[in-house]
Write an enzyme that holds these catalytic residues in place. Structure first.
Site, PDB file in Angstrom:
ATOM      1  N   GLN A  38       1.921  -5.783  -3.186  1.00 49.37           N
ATOM      2  CA  GLN A  38       2.426  -6.223  -2.130  1.00 49.37           C
ATOM      3  C   GLN A  38       3.790  -5.225  -1.692  1.00 49.37           C
ATOM      4  O   GLN A  38       3.935  -4.383  -2.369  1.00 49.37           O
ATOM      5  CB  GLN A  38       2.718  -7.685  -1.307  1.00 49.37           C
ATOM      6  CG  GLN A  38       1.387  -8.466  -1.266  1.00 49.37           C
ATOM      7  CD  GLN A  38       0.659  -8.830  -2.324  1.00 49.37           C
ATOM      8  OE1 GLN A  38       1.518  -9.716  -3.194  1.00 49.37           O
ATOM      9  NE2 GLN A  38      -0.539  -8.468  -2.862  1.00 49.37           N
TER      10      GLN A  38
ATOM     11  N   GLY B 285      -4.645  -4.099  -3.865  1.00 50.49           N
ATOM     12  CA  GLY B 285      -5.539  -3.146  -4.145  1.00 50.49           C
ATOM     13  C   GLY B 285      -4.631  -1.960  -4.713  1.00 50.49           C
ATOM     14  O   GLY B 285      -3.901  -1.367  -3.810  1.00 50.49           O
ATOM     15  N   HIS B 286      -4.728  -1.674  -5.776  1.00 49.01           N
ATOM     16  CA  HIS B 286      -3.878  -0.583  -6.345  1.00 49.01           C
ATOM     17  C   HIS B 286      -4.769   0.517  -6.709  1.00 49.01           C
ATOM     18  O   HIS B 286      -5.558   0.507  -7.770  1.00 49.01           O
ATOM     19  CB  HIS B 286      -2.996  -0.991  -7.579  1.00 49.01           C
ATOM     20  CG  HIS B 286      -1.912  -2.287  -7.126  1.00 49.01           C
ATOM     21  ND1 HIS B 286      -1.211  -2.819  -8.055  1.00 49.01           N
ATOM     22  CD2 HIS B 286      -1.655  -2.654  -5.995  1.00 49.01           C
ATOM     23  CE1 HIS B 286      -0.297  -3.813  -7.351  1.00 49.01           C
ATOM     24  NE2 HIS B 286      -0.481  -3.596  -5.989  1.00 49.01           N
TER      25      HIS B 286
ATOM     26  N   LYS C   1       1.826   2.233  -4.936  1.00 46.08           N
ATOM     27  CA  LYS C   1       2.432   1.646  -6.296  1.00 46.08           C
ATOM     28  C   LYS C   1       1.590   1.741  -7.412  1.00 46.08           C
ATOM     29  O   LYS C   1       1.987   2.304  -8.494  1.00 46.08           O
ATOM     30  CB  LYS C   1       2.851   0.150  -6.223  1.00 46.08           C
ATOM     31  CG  LYS C   1       3.601  -0.390  -5.144  1.00 46.08           C
ATOM     32  CD  LYS C   1       3.640  -1.776  -4.910  1.00 46.08           C
ATOM     33  CE  LYS C   1       2.381  -2.471  -4.498  1.00 46.08           C
ATOM     34  NZ  LYS C   1       2.098  -2.218  -2.729  1.00 46.08           N
TER      35      LYS C   1
ATOM     36  N   ASP D 106       0.859  -1.406   0.020  1.00 45.07           N
ATOM     37  CA  ASP D 106      -0.107   0.145  -0.132  1.00 45.07           C
ATOM     38  C   ASP D 106       0.874   1.303  -0.138  1.00 45.07           C
ATOM     39  O   ASP D 106       0.468   2.181   0.578  1.00 45.07           O
ATOM     40  CB  ASP D 106      -0.972   0.006   1.018  1.00 45.07           C
ATOM     41  CG  ASP D 106      -1.776  -1.053   1.201  1.00 45.07           C
ATOM     42  OD1 ASP D 106      -2.234  -1.619   0.124  1.00 45.07           O
ATOM     43  OD2 ASP D 106      -2.207  -1.661   2.506  1.00 45.07           O
TER      44      ASP D 106
HETATM   45  P1  GDP Z   1      -0.709   0.342  -3.552  1.00 42.60           P
HETATM   46  O1  GDP Z   1      -1.133  -1.017  -3.029  1.00 42.60           O
HETATM   47  O2  GDP Z   1       0.585   0.526  -3.254  1.00 42.60           O
HETATM   48  O3  GDP Z   1      -1.007   0.752  -5.065  1.00 42.60           O
HETATM   49  O4  GDP Z   1      -1.450   1.516  -2.647  1.00 42.60           O
HETATM   50  P2  GDP Z   1      -2.792   1.745  -2.163  1.00 42.60           P
HETATM   51  O5  GDP Z   1      -3.415   2.094  -3.431  1.00 42.60           O
HETATM   52  O6  GDP Z   1      -3.369   0.315  -1.592  1.00 42.60           O
HETATM   53  O7  GDP Z   1      -2.816   2.656  -1.333  1.00 42.60           O
HETATM   54  C1  GDP Z   1      -2.458   4.164  -1.363  1.00 42.60           C
HETATM   55  C2  GDP Z   1      -3.417   5.040  -0.860  1.00 42.60           C
HETATM   56  O8  GDP Z   1      -2.787   6.382  -1.071  1.00 42.60           O
HETATM   57  C3  GDP Z   1      -4.425   5.193  -2.300  1.00 42.60           C
HETATM   58  O9  GDP Z   1      -5.629   5.575  -1.486  1.00 42.60           O
HETATM   59  C4  GDP Z   1      -3.829   6.223  -3.038  1.00 42.60           C
HETATM   60  O10 GDP Z   1      -4.842   6.772  -3.854  1.00 42.60           O
HETATM   61  C5  GDP Z   1      -3.398   7.185  -1.900  1.00 42.60           C
HETATM   62  N1  GDP Z   1      -2.263   7.962  -2.501  1.00 42.60           N
HETATM   63  C6  GDP Z   1      -1.273   7.727  -3.381  1.00 42.60           C
HETATM   64  N2  GDP Z   1      -0.183   8.435  -3.279  1.00 42.60           N
HETATM   65  C7  GDP Z   1      -0.479   9.543  -2.625  1.00 42.60           C
HETATM   66  C8  GDP Z   1       0.172  10.823  -2.148  1.00 42.60           C
HETATM   67  O11 GDP Z   1       1.098  11.154  -2.372  1.00 42.60           O
HETATM   68  N3  GDP Z   1      -0.608  11.568  -1.136  1.00 42.60           N
HETATM   69  C9  GDP Z   1      -1.830  11.065  -0.709  1.00 42.60           C
HETATM   70  N4  GDP Z   1      -2.657  11.940   0.242  1.00 42.60           N
HETATM   71  N5  GDP Z   1      -2.504   9.845  -0.968  1.00 42.60           N
HETATM   72  C10 GDP Z   1      -1.917   9.211  -1.891  1.00 42.60           C
HETATM   73  P1  IMO Z   2      -0.820  -3.918  -2.267  1.00 45.22           P
HETATM   74  O1  IMO Z   2      -0.597  -4.814  -3.451  1.00 45.22           O
HETATM   75  C1  IMO Z   2      -1.137  -4.603   2.157  1.00 45.22           C
HETATM   76  C2  IMO Z   2      -1.002  -8.643   3.888  1.00 45.22           C
HETATM   77  C3  IMO Z   2      -2.411  -9.072   4.526  1.00 45.22           C
HETATM   78  C4  IMO Z   2      -1.748  -9.820   5.515  1.00 45.22           C
HETATM   79  C5  IMO Z   2      -0.596 -10.814   4.679  1.00 45.22           C
HETATM   80  C6  IMO Z   2      -1.065 -12.004   4.033  1.00 45.22           C
HETATM   81  O2  IMO Z   2      -2.123  -3.363  -2.356  1.00 45.22           O
HETATM   82  O3  IMO Z   2       0.208  -3.384  -1.725  1.00 45.22           O
HETATM   83  P2  IMO Z   2      -2.466 -12.580   1.948  1.00 45.22           P
HETATM   84  O4  IMO Z   2      -4.028 -12.336   1.620  1.00 45.22           O
HETATM   85  O5  IMO Z   2      -1.684 -12.182   0.941  1.00 45.22           O
HETATM   86  O6  IMO Z   2      -2.221 -13.995   2.155  1.00 45.22           O
HETATM   87  O7  IMO Z   2      -2.273 -11.842   3.400  1.00 45.22           O
HETATM   88  O8  IMO Z   2      -0.121  -9.770   3.737  1.00 45.22           O
HETATM   89  N1  IMO Z   2      -1.484  -8.021   2.426  1.00 45.22           N
HETATM   90  C7  IMO Z   2      -1.218  -6.775   2.052  1.00 45.22           C
HETATM   91  N2  IMO Z   2      -1.016  -5.581   2.791  1.00 45.22           N
HETATM   92  N3  IMO Z   2      -1.085  -4.308   0.885  1.00 45.22           N
HETATM   93  C8  IMO Z   2      -1.408  -5.465   0.063  1.00 45.22           C
HETATM   94  O9  IMO Z   2      -1.481  -5.461  -1.300  1.00 45.22           O
HETATM   95  C9  IMO Z   2      -1.304  -6.751   0.577  1.00 45.22           C
HETATM   96  N4  IMO Z   2      -1.611  -8.048   0.147  1.00 45.22           N
HETATM   97  C10 IMO Z   2      -1.626  -8.856   1.140  1.00 45.22           C
HETATM   98  O10 IMO Z   2      -3.026  -8.080   5.177  1.00 45.22           O
HETATM   99  O11 IMO Z   2      -1.092  -9.410   6.537  1.00 45.22           O
HETATM  100 MG    MG Z   3      -2.813  -1.529  -1.699  1.00 43.18          MG
END
Ligand code: GDP
Ligand code: IMO
Ligand code: MG
Length: 431
Positions: free
Chosen positions: A230, A40-41, A16, A13
């Protein structure tokens, strides 16, 4: 620049999705190399409507984050565990938004499939004392079958006889296990066979030998971006085992997960937040279970993009980040969510750990040691100004630049890009 790898440098999270979408403007192919719908991207894209341009947020689980750029071909590699039901939902949602998928999505014939019993087994285990806080998407059980050599792959969907034979054998085995160990009700073989046979028709047009496709693209000097899911600290080998996912998000996973040679990799970018978060159980040395953690969660909107769970929040941890740089070979960092720190009077960064009174600067990967850690912090003054409207690095408040430059110096790694908001235009190149 044939292959650039984008890895999560922390516990996932990191943002990416945003960074991959941003870089995709100049990329030909974006390829996901591991994980599944546990990811969840989030991507925020400008959409033209009757009232002008508005920014819309989309959460991608399986489809690579380059999909919002029309010229980009998206590849789901052999290292991914594919849930066809989740994929179909995602394709349908994107279609409804007017995103063209046909001719732009390729799925590896060698990717393993997530079956309903994988999700069931994942969720049953999560109710036991061995719970690790998974996303419940069947990821672990699907990779177990892959390495057990009983997994069912995308290519098997295309041959009904093979699919039926393999499914029957697997379901019988799972039923025995479910009734013996969990006293659980039996899975319906015919219902699962019927459901999965239907996927064959829907998925067929996307299935190909993606390794051959990517290697041909390399010959043609196409620009490829390998998208990790991840993060390094959730890597099954290099993360905080057993509180990890079941695949290799680290950069090494890109070659095996896509079938491309290590010699094709020219650049490795680590995405890291300006602080730290973690979802699920497991050690988190800089976690702030207090007002600071709550403030980071609220300001940063730190709730899981897949499960909606509140993310655990804490200060930036340079010890684990240095380790992540080492195991991934990260050459440059994209630092996200700087804006979340805007209002803090002071900001801490963890520069070392103390374990039993001893100062440690190398990240220990055994959980027992990690649970005994006391972080040693360096305190920096906050900039107390809004950064989300800033459009060039030089215009950031001096103290914000000081924060970034101190972190880069302590990490001995270049910070290449800084993100100050979720939108595309909130991305600053560090010159
Ligand atoms: P990922 O799994 O690495 O793609 O990240 P996620 O989408 O799960 O979580 C990142 C969250 O931060 C999302 O809600 C993005 O929209 C948000 N986000 C990304 N870059 C920024 C930033 O620079 N500032 C803020 N406030 N939010 C951001
Ligand atoms: P993105 O790509 C954050 C965590 C779960 C749990 C562990 C194992 O959005 O960064 P799993 O379902 O993979 O067997 O769970 O890994 N986890 C993540 N945490 N971002 C993710 O994906 C994750 N995918 C799995 O919360 O701790
Ligand atoms: Mg994510």
């Amino acid at each position: 620049m044939p292959v650039q790898i984008i890895v999560g440098a922390q516990w996932g999270d990191e943002g990416k999705g945003k960074i991959v979408d941003h870089l995709s403007e100049e990329i030909d192919i974006v390829a996901r190399y591991q994980g599944g719908a546990n990811a969840g991207h989030t991507v925020v894209v400008p959409v033209k409507g009757p009232n002008g341009v508005t920014n819309k947020e989309y959460v991608l689980h399986l489809i690579p984050s380059g999909i919002f750029h029309r010229h980009v071909t998206c590849v789901i590699g052999n290292g991914v565990v594919l849930d066809p039901a989740a994929l179909m939902t995602e394709i349908e949602q994107l279609r409804q938004l007017g995103v063209k998928i046909e001719g732009r999505l390729l799925i590896s014939h060698n990717a393993h499939l997530i079956m309903p019993y994988h999700k069931l087994l994942d969720n049953i285990r999560e109710q036991s004392d061995q719970k690790i806080g998974t996303t419940g998407r069947g990821i672990g059980p699907a990779y177990i079958d892959k390495y057990m050599r009983t997994g069912i792959r995308v290519v098997d969907l295309l041959d009904r006889d093979v699919l039926c034979k393999k499914l029957k054998r697997n379901i019988e085995e799972k039923n025995q296990f479910l009734s013996r160990v969990y006293n659980s009700k039996e899975l319906d073989v015919d219902a699962i066979i019927n459901e999965y046979q239907e996927f064959d028709k829907k998925i067929d047009e996307y299935v190909t030998d993606t390794s051959a496709f990517l290697n041909a693209a390399l010959q043609k000097k196409k620009k490829i971006l390998a998208e990790g899911a991840q993060g390094a600290l959730l890597d099954v080998d290099h993360g905080t085992y057993p509180f990890v996912t079941s695949s290799s998000p680290t950069s090494g996973g890109a070659c095996t997960g896509l079938g491309i040679p290590p010699t094709s990799i020219t650049s490795i970018v680590g995405v890291a937040k300006a602080y730290s978060t973690r979802v699920g159980n497991g050690p988190f040395p800089t976690e702030q279970e207090n007002d600071i953690g709550e403030r980071l969660r609220t300001t940063g909107g730190e709730y899981g993009a897949t499960t909606g769970r509140p993310r655990r929040c804490g200060w930036l941890d340079l010890v684990s980040l240095r380790y992540s740089i080492r195991v991934n070979g990260i050459q440059k960092i994209a630092m996200t969510k700087l804006d979340v720190l805007d209002a803090f009077d002071e900001i801490k960064v963890c520069v070392a750990y103390r374990i039993n009174g001893k100062r440690v600067t190398d990240f220990p990967t055994d959980v027992q040691a990690l649970q005994r850690i006391e972080p040693e912090y360096r305190v920096l003054k906050g900039w107390k100004a809004k950064s989300s409207g800033v459009r060039s690095y030089g215009k950031l408040p001096v103290r914000a630049r000081n924060y970034i430059e101190t972190v880069a110096r302590l990490l001995k790694t270049r910070i290449w890009m800084v993100s100050v908001g979720a939108r595309r235009d909130q991305t600053l190149m560090v010159r």
